[in-house]
Write an enzyme that holds these catalytic residues in place. Sequence first.
Site, PDB file in Angstrom:
ATOM      1  N   ILE A  20    -102.456  30.367 -72.938  1.00  0.00           N
ATOM      2  CA  ILE A  20    -101.593  29.197 -72.788  1.00  0.00           C
ATOM      3  C   ILE A  20    -100.229  29.695 -72.334  1.00  0.00           C
ATOM      4  CG2 ILE A  20    -100.536  27.249 -73.983  1.00  0.00           C
ATOM      5  CD1 ILE A  20    -103.011  27.416 -75.909  1.00  0.00           C
ATOM      6  N   CYS A  21     -99.778  29.211 -71.181  1.00  0.00           N
ATOM      7  CA  CYS A  21     -98.537  29.685 -70.560  1.00  0.00           C
ATOM      8  C   CYS A  21     -97.617  28.515 -70.258  1.00  0.00           C
ATOM      9  CB  CYS A  21     -98.854  30.425 -69.265  1.00  0.00           C
ATOM     10  SG  CYS A  21     -99.891  31.851 -69.489  1.00  0.00           S
ATOM     11  N   PRO A  22     -96.823  28.071 -71.218  1.00  0.00           N
ATOM     12  CA  PRO A  22     -95.965  26.913 -70.976  1.00  0.00           C
ATOM     13  C   PRO A  22     -94.693  27.201 -70.193  1.00  0.00           C
ATOM     14  CG  PRO A  22     -95.743  27.638 -73.244  1.00  0.00           C
ATOM     15  CD  PRO A  22     -96.788  28.514 -72.597  1.00  0.00           C
ATOM     16  N   LEU A  71     -96.070  29.777 -64.676  1.00  0.00           N
ATOM     17  CA  LEU A  71     -97.271  28.945 -64.650  1.00  0.00           C
ATOM     18  C   LEU A  71     -98.202  29.346 -63.514  1.00  0.00           C
ATOM     19  CD1 LEU A  71     -95.920  25.385 -65.379  1.00  0.00           C
ATOM     20  CD2 LEU A  71     -97.355  26.785 -66.841  1.00  0.00           C
ATOM     21  N   CYS A  83     -95.203  33.213 -71.494  1.00  0.00           N
ATOM     22  CA  CYS A  83     -96.605  33.476 -71.204  1.00  0.00           C
ATOM     23  C   CYS A  83     -96.877  34.933 -71.571  1.00  0.00           C
ATOM     24  CB  CYS A  83     -96.875  33.249 -69.723  1.00  0.00           C
ATOM     25  SG  CYS A  83     -98.588  33.506 -69.276  1.00  0.00           S
TER      26      CYS A  83
END
Length: 170
Positions: free
Chosen positions: A85-87, A92, A166
Amino acid sequence: MQRASRLKRELHVLATEPPPGITCWQDKDQMDDLRTQILGGANTPYEKGMFKLEVIIPERYPFEPPQIRFLTPKYHPNIDSAGRICPDVLKLPPKSSEFKNNEPVFLKNARQWTEKHARQNQMADEVLDNLPESSDSEVQSSTQKRKAGQLGGIQKKFLPGVKGVCPGPS
């Protein structure tokens, strides 16, 4: 010692009162290595999908968050090709620009990935094979609770503007 007792208590709650559409169990009888199954939310491109995740609980939990990785491939702007999960907007995957600039194409691709990688009927047998043994009364109780909280209300929100870090390559 506090970590172990807290994890044991939290795992018991997850086993006896799971949130609708979510199942969690220990992998290889280790409390800090968990597997999770999440059903795709209604009215999303992930509907009818079943997504398996790996959850690693760090030594400093709860002061450090668990490391979570999708084992089932998922087409989402905040999930990289390794399932992390890379907010962070700057880190991104390319899917995020597709989501921003051409949402219909993104939604079509997300539905196709869900159909290809996360179909419930294909994943159900695999997940059930990995669940720990339980008594008939536990299964009946768990089934009743799941029926009481069906998935209709689960909605997945895209968070392209959320800041975070990330993880680096593994």
